[in-house]
Design an enzyme around this catalytic site. Sequence first.
Site, PDB file in Angstrom:
ATOM      1  N   SER A 238     107.036 -65.324  48.287  1.00  0.00           N
ATOM      2  CA  SER A 238     106.417 -65.291  47.127  1.00  0.00           C
ATOM      3  C   SER A 238     105.033 -66.057  47.265  1.00  0.00           C
ATOM      4  O   SER A 238     104.306 -66.243  46.109  1.00  0.00           O
ATOM      5  CB  SER A 238     107.219 -65.539  45.955  1.00  0.00           C
TER       6      SER A 238
ATOM      7  N   THR B 292     105.816 -67.874  43.542  1.00  0.00           N
ATOM      8  CA  THR B 292     104.752 -69.071  43.215  1.00  0.00           C
ATOM      9  C   THR B 292     105.202 -70.369  43.651  1.00  0.00           C
ATOM     10  O   THR B 292     106.477 -70.576  43.473  1.00  0.00           O
ATOM     11  CB  THR B 292     104.137 -68.974  41.784  1.00  0.00           C
TER      12      THR B 292
ATOM     13  N   THR C 280     100.244 -68.615  45.304  1.00  0.00           N
ATOM     14  CA  THR C 280     101.296 -67.428  45.081  1.00  0.00           C
ATOM     15  C   THR C 280     100.512 -66.341  45.602  1.00  0.00           C
ATOM     16  O   THR C 280      99.425 -66.074  46.132  1.00  0.00           O
ATOM     17  CB  THR C 280     101.322 -67.080  43.595  1.00  0.00           C
TER      18      THR C 280
ATOM     19  N   ARG D  29      94.837 -56.953  40.890  1.00  0.00           N
ATOM     20  CA  ARG D  29      95.368 -57.598  39.781  1.00  0.00           C
ATOM     21  C   ARG D  29      95.407 -59.322  40.242  1.00  0.00           C
ATOM     22  O   ARG D  29      95.871 -59.617  41.263  1.00  0.00           O
ATOM     23  CB  ARG D  29      96.798 -57.324  39.629  1.00  0.00           C
ATOM     24  N   VAL D  30      94.749 -60.066  39.251  1.00  0.00           N
ATOM     25  CA  VAL D  30      94.969 -61.238  39.430  1.00  0.00           C
ATOM     26  C   VAL D  30      95.937 -62.061  38.397  1.00  0.00           C
ATOM     27  O   VAL D  30      95.868 -61.681  37.248  1.00  0.00           O
ATOM     28  CB  VAL D  30      93.396 -61.961  39.224  1.00  0.00           C
ATOM     29  N   GLY D  31      96.686 -62.957  38.695  1.00  0.00           N
ATOM     30  CA  GLY D  31      97.621 -63.666  37.900  1.00  0.00           C
ATOM     31  C   GLY D  31      97.086 -64.734  37.323  1.00  0.00           C
ATOM     32  O   GLY D  31      96.031 -64.996  37.369  1.00  0.00           O
TER      33      GLY D  31
ATOM     34  N   THR E 299     105.026 -70.981  36.803  1.00  0.00           N
ATOM     35  CA  THR E 299     105.330 -69.754  37.808  1.00  0.00           C
ATOM     36  C   THR E 299     106.012 -68.580  36.961  1.00  0.00           C
ATOM     37  O   THR E 299     106.319 -68.965  35.502  1.00  0.00           O
ATOM     38  CB  THR E 299     106.368 -70.090  38.720  1.00  0.00           C
ATOM     39  N   GLY E 300     106.039 -67.252  37.280  1.00  0.00           N
ATOM     40  CA  GLY E 300     106.637 -66.488  36.520  1.00  0.00           C
ATOM     41  C   GLY E 300     105.612 -65.440  35.904  1.00  0.00           C
ATOM     42  O   GLY E 300     104.569 -65.501  36.697  1.00  0.00           O
TER      43      GLY E 300
HETATM   44  N1  GLY Z   1     102.443 -66.324  38.256  1.00  0.00           N
HETATM   45  C1  GLY Z   1     102.391 -65.709  39.409  1.00  0.00           C
HETATM   46  C2  GLY Z   1     101.744 -64.354  38.893  1.00  0.00           C
HETATM   47  O1  GLY Z   1     102.076 -63.844  37.856  1.00  0.00           O
HETATM   48  O2  GLY Z   1     101.123 -64.020  39.668  1.00  0.00           O
END
Ligand code: GLY
Length: 350
Positions: free
Chosen positions: A85, A204, A222, A232-234, A255-256
């Site tokens: 991860s 993460t 992450t 996609r960017v988190g 995280t999450g």
């Molecule tokens: N928290 C990591 C993500 O959603 O990419």
Amino acid sequence: MKKISRRNFFNTSLSLGAGAMISRAFSFAQTGNPSSLPVILVAHTNETGIKATEAGWDILSSGGSALDAVEKAANIIELDGEGTSVGYGGIPNEHGVVQLDASIMDGKTYSAGSVGCLENIKTPCSVARIVMERTDHVMLVGKDALEFAKKWGFKEEDLLTEKARKRWLEWKENHSDRDDWGPPEHLKDLQPSDEKDIEYTTGTTNVLAVDKNGDVVGITTTSGLSYKIPGRVGDSPIIGAGLYVDNEVGAAAATGRGEDVIKSCSSFYMVMRMKEGRTPQQACEDAMKLIVDKYKKVNPKFFPGETFRAINKQGEVGICNMRGRRAPSMSVMNVSGYRRHQGTIAFPVE
Ligand code: GLY
């Protein structure tokens, strides 16, 4: 088609291997809150997480900066190909490509740097540090972030491990009944199915530290949501969402499910709550409540999977899960040694 919710998954990867040997470090009482400086907090509690915590602590305890300590610790987790991860070995996107997000924020200089959708570089948080220290920008993304990293001497490498590639192929075969992946149609029902539920992760890691001078620094790094749509960017590279640091107050990180963390500016919110006098633990819980209160009006049964971590300038720490049965934990190390610090579940499942 197998339907697996991507929205209510819980972060399972962080607690794996928690029983690993603690080498030099020793555990001290599981109650109470360490509040002496310097101190380092690492989201991972597996063997690699403990190694990372110790490496960061070595820097802090010999008088080094929080900046060097968090980078060293985060690099150890990024370079661990067994972890799926973060960094090298991370689960790839829909197309089988590993795309990494990372950020760093330095409280002392009020500086930040981040990278989004970075491919082929094993240590994205170190690229983020160079964005922070050697440019007037905060965030670089995609191919241009890779070009930037290469100019600074980072080696381009394949980040897809065998383990991650196999997980991706499994997902590819099982995630849809409208494509041609998997065994031929006429054999599908004849073959014994060893299909498991698809496990989505947003593992993460967060690394937060306060050094002996009271300077606060944080990193979030992450490979993001597994099998994500390319591009996609988190929340991890977004300052205020996946990470925030205020040298007068402390730091917070997430995280999450990044989508919720972005919408609620969770890390900024937690730091502002601490500024108003809330403890790190209370600030984490407040941020969970903020998200759930928003969804109450839309879908009251919706509890997205997040974990929040915070540290204040005095070295007190906090951690909170959104929902589940098992309390979240993280690695914390100060002069008293290593501890696996347990937090709370904001909305426990009975
Ligand atoms: N928290 C990591 C993500 O959603 O990419």
